[in-house]
Design a protein around this motif. Structure first.
Motif, PDB file in Angstrom:
ATOM      1  N   ASN A 120     -30.256  63.380   4.609  1.00 49.60           N
ATOM      2  CA  ASN A 120     -31.007  63.765   3.658  1.00 49.60           C
ATOM      3  C   ASN A 120     -30.548  64.535   2.574  1.00 49.60           C
ATOM      4  O   ASN A 120     -31.173  65.507   2.106  1.00 49.60           O
ATOM      5  N   ASP A 177     -29.839  69.413   1.227  1.00 52.62           N
ATOM      6  CA  ASP A 177     -31.162  68.777   1.732  1.00 52.62           C
ATOM      7  C   ASP A 177     -32.417  69.774   1.402  1.00 52.62           C
ATOM      8  O   ASP A 177     -31.907  70.897   0.806  1.00 52.62           O
ATOM      9  N   ASP A 178     -33.497  69.405   1.491  1.00 56.62           N
ATOM     10  CA  ASP A 178     -34.616  70.112   1.302  1.00 56.62           C
ATOM     11  C   ASP A 178     -34.713  71.429   1.694  1.00 56.62           C
ATOM     12  O   ASP A 178     -35.072  72.512   1.088  1.00 56.62           O
ATOM     13  N   LYS A 179     -34.425  71.553   2.920  1.00 57.82           N
ATOM     14  CA  LYS A 179     -34.533  72.788   3.887  1.00 57.82           C
ATOM     15  C   LYS A 179     -33.486  73.981   3.123  1.00 57.82           C
ATOM     16  O   LYS A 179     -33.596  75.003   2.849  1.00 57.82           O
ATOM     17  N   GLU A 180     -32.232  73.495   3.191  1.00 51.29           N
ATOM     18  CA  GLU A 180     -31.226  74.326   2.534  1.00 51.29           C
ATOM     19  C   GLU A 180     -31.432  74.662   1.035  1.00 51.29           C
ATOM     20  O   GLU A 180     -31.063  76.029   0.607  1.00 51.29           O
ATOM     21  N   SER A 221     -34.454  75.049  -0.453  1.00 49.84           N
ATOM     22  CA  SER A 221     -35.498  75.889  -0.350  1.00 49.84           C
ATOM     23  C   SER A 221     -35.009  77.548   0.022  1.00 49.84           C
ATOM     24  O   SER A 221     -35.220  78.488  -0.261  1.00 49.84           O
ATOM     25  N   ILE A 222     -33.861  77.493   1.168  1.00 52.90           N
ATOM     26  CA  ILE A 222     -33.396  78.732   1.532  1.00 52.90           C
ATOM     27  C   ILE A 222     -32.412  79.257   0.439  1.00 52.90           C
ATOM     28  O   ILE A 222     -32.579  80.476   0.139  1.00 52.90           O
ATOM     29  N   SER A 252     -34.812  80.744  -2.301  1.00 56.77           N
ATOM     30  CA  SER A 252     -35.549  81.911  -2.265  1.00 56.77           C
ATOM     31  C   SER A 252     -34.591  83.113  -2.192  1.00 56.77           C
ATOM     32  O   SER A 252     -34.882  84.178  -2.778  1.00 56.77           O
TER      33      SER A 252
END
Length: 116
Positions: free
Chosen positions: A49, A97-100, A102-103, A106
């Protein structure tokens, strides 16, 4: 050959190692170093992803903390990370990917940065 070079590097004094790092950072622009790092990470970690890049648009008030964060995220040295911050806007990391995303986003926004 690479192992021999690595072995020779381990024998360097701290001052000599600092000089070597500076020479490498001067020889290879920060964008190239970041791309090499990204290529290495992508080839070792096959993530299905991968679709986004994270770009730093504005540094915010805490430049030193931003430089350290870029160093941690990209694996670049302090000088290369500073050059990256001094030449904004810049892509900090490709193919996340989307999770990384956003981390990382932030972490930058907590320092008052603008990212895209």
């Amino acid at each position: 050959m690479v192992e021999r070079i690595f072995s020779d590097i381990l024998k360097l004094k701290l001052e000599e190692l600092c000089t070597l790092v500076k020479m490498l950072e001067d020889r290879f622009p920060s964008n190239i170093a970041a791309n090499i790092s990204q290529s290495s990470n992508t080839s070792q970690n096959t993530v299905s992803n991968i679709s986004r890049s994270i770009s730093l648009i504005e540094c915010g008030p805490n430049k030193i903390a931003v430089i350290k964060l870029i160093k941690d995220i990209t694996g670049l040295g302090l000088l290369a990370s500073k050059k990256l911050v001094d030449s904004l806007p810049q892509v900090i990391k490709d193919s996340v990917d989307d999770k990384e995303f956003s981390i990382i986003e932030s972490k930058f926004t907590s320092l008052g940065c603008k990212v895209k």
